[in-house]
Scaffold this active site. Structure first.
Site, PDB file in Angstrom:
ATOM      1  N   GLY A  65     -77.742  21.838  22.543  1.00 31.58           N
ATOM      2  CA  GLY A  65     -78.875  20.913  22.528  1.00 31.58           C
ATOM      3  C   GLY A  65     -79.210  20.385  23.912  1.00 31.58           C
ATOM      4  N   ALA A  66     -79.984  19.272  23.940  1.00 29.61           N
ATOM      5  CA  ALA A  66     -80.576  18.772  25.186  1.00 29.61           C
ATOM      6  C   ALA A  66     -81.318  19.946  25.847  1.00 29.61           C
ATOM      7  CB  ALA A  66     -79.529  18.154  26.112  1.00 29.61           C
TER       8      ALA A  66
ATOM      9  N   GLY B  62     -84.440  26.779  30.223  1.00 24.90           N
ATOM     10  CA  GLY B  62     -83.417  27.835  30.195  1.00 24.90           C
ATOM     11  C   GLY B  62     -83.125  28.257  28.767  1.00 24.90           C
ATOM     12  N   HIS B  63     -82.880  27.265  27.902  1.00 22.74           N
ATOM     13  CA  HIS B  63     -82.632  27.579  26.494  1.00 22.74           C
ATOM     14  C   HIS B  63     -83.853  28.265  25.880  1.00 22.74           C
ATOM     15  CE1 HIS B  63     -80.007  23.843  26.975  1.00 22.74           C
ATOM     16  NE2 HIS B  63     -79.136  24.749  26.581  1.00 22.74           N
TER      17      HIS B  63
ATOM     18  N   GLY C 132     -76.847  32.988  28.167  1.00 21.63           N
ATOM     19  CA  GLY C 132     -77.358  32.956  29.531  1.00 21.63           C
ATOM     20  C   GLY C 132     -76.348  33.448  30.558  1.00 21.63           C
TER      21      GLY C 132
ATOM     22  N   LYS D 109     -76.225  32.092  33.254  1.00 19.08           N
ATOM     23  CA  LYS D 109     -75.788  30.798  33.817  1.00 19.08           C
ATOM     24  C   LYS D 109     -74.300  30.576  33.564  1.00 19.08           C
ATOM     25  CE  LYS D 109     -76.009  26.352  34.949  1.00 19.08           C
ATOM     26  NZ  LYS D 109     -75.379  25.609  33.906  1.00 19.08           N
TER      27      LYS D 109
ATOM     28  N   GLN E 132     -68.485  32.795  30.416  1.00 21.16           N
ATOM     29  CA  GLN E 132     -68.587  32.637  28.960  1.00 21.16           C
ATOM     30  C   GLN E 132     -69.099  33.932  28.322  1.00 21.16           C
ATOM     31  OE1 GLN E 132     -70.160  29.037  26.793  1.00 21.16           O
ATOM     32  NE2 GLN E 132     -72.025  30.227  26.817  1.00 21.16           N
TER      33      GLN E 132
ATOM     34  N   SER F 232     -79.831  22.829  33.629  1.00 20.61           N
ATOM     35  CA  SER F 232     -78.642  22.516  32.844  1.00 20.61           C
ATOM     36  C   SER F 232     -78.893  21.215  32.096  1.00 20.61           C
ATOM     37  CB  SER F 232     -77.440  22.343  33.775  1.00 20.61           C
ATOM     38  OG  SER F 232     -76.394  21.691  33.097  1.00 20.61           O
TER      39      SER F 232
ATOM     40  N   ARG G 180     -76.863  19.041  31.762  1.00 21.51           N
ATOM     41  CA  ARG G 180     -76.167  17.991  32.524  1.00 21.51           C
ATOM     42  C   ARG G 180     -77.007  17.461  33.685  1.00 21.51           C
ATOM     43  NH1 ARG G 180     -71.496  20.955  30.852  1.00 21.51           N
ATOM     44  NH2 ARG G 180     -69.983  19.515  29.959  1.00 21.51           N
TER      45      ARG G 180
HETATM   46  P1  AMP Z   1     -75.511  25.223  26.374  1.00 24.28           P
HETATM   47  O1  AMP Z   1     -76.432  24.406  25.523  1.00 24.28           O
HETATM   48  O2  AMP Z   1     -75.300  24.662  27.738  1.00 24.28           O
HETATM   49  O3  AMP Z   1     -74.234  25.602  25.661  1.00 24.28           O
HETATM   50  O4  AMP Z   1     -76.273  26.594  26.629  1.00 24.28           O
HETATM   51  C1  AMP Z   1     -76.707  27.395  25.565  1.00 24.28           C
HETATM   52  C2  AMP Z   1     -77.110  28.734  26.091  1.00 24.28           C
HETATM   53  O5  AMP Z   1     -78.171  28.593  27.038  1.00 24.28           O
HETATM   54  C3  AMP Z   1     -75.961  29.449  26.831  1.00 24.28           C
HETATM   55  O6  AMP Z   1     -75.985  30.828  26.494  1.00 24.28           O
HETATM   56  C4  AMP Z   1     -76.311  29.209  28.273  1.00 24.28           C
HETATM   57  O7  AMP Z   1     -75.796  30.210  29.137  1.00 24.28           O
HETATM   58  C5  AMP Z   1     -77.822  29.248  28.238  1.00 24.28           C
HETATM   59  N1  AMP Z   1     -78.367  28.544  29.390  1.00 24.28           N
HETATM   60  C6  AMP Z   1     -78.025  27.314  29.829  1.00 24.28           C
HETATM   61  N2  AMP Z   1     -78.685  27.018  30.970  1.00 24.28           N
HETATM   62  C7  AMP Z   1     -79.461  28.100  31.261  1.00 24.28           C
HETATM   63  C8  AMP Z   1     -80.369  28.415  32.318  1.00 24.28           C
HETATM   64  N3  AMP Z   1     -80.609  27.587  33.312  1.00 24.28           N
HETATM   65  N4  AMP Z   1     -80.993  29.620  32.276  1.00 24.28           N
HETATM   66  C9  AMP Z   1     -80.740  30.496  31.257  1.00 24.28           C
HETATM   67  N5  AMP Z   1     -79.896  30.255  30.248  1.00 24.28           N
HETATM   68  C10 AMP Z   1     -79.263  29.079  30.243  1.00 24.28           C
END
Ligand code: AMP
Length: 280
Positions: free
Chosen positions: A31-32, A36-37, A147, A149, A153, A185, A187
């Protein structure tokens, strides 16, 4: 968009769609949501009939309770963004849907999970593989989007899929960045204006290293990168590695894929970023 907060209903609903021949693409998130997501959702939409997004802040992948507590949670806004992006199904379970009390098991992916992020966040990838394994059992997707990113992982989830022979194809999606280069991000909301400025040293250094990269100057480049980052005020470097993209050990000129990966604390916020230097 249909929203589910419990496992069985979403599982049954998707199985029915699958039985009618629909392909399912899955994006797992905490979430958040940001662009990117949404870029993962967009690619999933292009390649599948149905797109499913999960939002679950997974407690078992946080080794720092304060980090878990302050992780941004914006479900209403996320839901609107997903709706706008054309997501078909949102799965947003509570912790008790995903875990029994005191669950002790974890998968053992091997040494990759203990390097880099694993060294600075012990147990992190055991939490990641635990939750992604559970999510893959609930969401019967043919493809899942992650991602670049979170490069390590992706590698670890790939190893899990390979080891367990899970019937899902993983798709790696490019890193989305703010106009100045900062990797998007969830964060980043914690960064002050000064932090944001200082944080640019991470993507700036990665780009610099990419420009100067040749397979025979790895050790010198690694040193130069660490010096550049250490010289930036407000930034505490955790690691900068020029790694073999398969093993995550320091790359050699023979490595097929070479990736530069960085983690640093900027103010109180821990950021990661990477760039593929060769192969990939
Ligand atoms: P998270 O919510 O941080 O667990 O991210 C969920 C998915 O979004 C993961 O597969 C991340 O790698 C991807 N993700 C997060 N930030 C980015 C970004 N800046 N560009 C592309 N994918 C992203």
């Amino acid at each position: 968009m249909k929203t589910f907060t419990t496992k069985q209903p979403v599982h049954q609903y998707l199985l029915q769609l699958k039985a009618t021949g629909k392909s399912i693409g899955f994006v797992a998130t905490m979430g958040a949501l940001h662009q990117g997501h949404l870029s993962l959702i967009q690619l999933a939409k292009q390649q599948n009939d149905i797109v499913v997004c999960s939002i679950f802040v997974n407690p078992t992948q946080f080794n720092d309770p304060k980090d878990l507590e302050k992780y941004p949670r914006t479900l209403d806004a996320d839901s609107r963004l997903l709706e706008g992006a054309g997501c078909d199904v949102l799965f947003a379970p509570g912790v008790n849907q995903m875990y029994d009390d005191n669950e002790q098991w974890h998968l053992n992916i091997g040494e990759t999970e203990h390097l880099l992020e694993g060294e600075f966040r012990p147990g992190h990838y055991q939490g990641v593989t635990q939750v992604v394994y559970k999510l893959f059992n609930i969401i019967p997707a043919g493809r899942a989007y992650f991602g670049q990113k979170d490069y390590q992982q992706f590698l670890i989830i790939s190893k899990m899929v390979q080891m367990l022979k899970l019937p899902v194809e993983l798709v790696m999606c490019p890193i989305m960045r703010e106009p100045g280069g900062l990797a998007m991000s969830s964060r980043n909301v914690h960064l002050s204006a000064d932090d944001r400025q200082h944080a640019l040293v991470l993507s700036g250094t990665l780009n610099h290293i990419k420009d100067k990269f040749t397979p025979d100057n790895i050790a010198a480049l690694k040193q130069e990168a660490a010096q550049l980052i250490n010289a930036e005020p407000g930034v505490a470097l955790e690691y900068f590695e020029i790694a073999d993209g398969e093993t995550l050990h320091e790359a050699t000129p023979q490595s097929k894929t070479i990736v530069a990966l960085v983690a640093a604390k900027v103010g109180n916020t821990r950021l990661i970023d990477n760039v593929v230097l060769a192969g990939g």
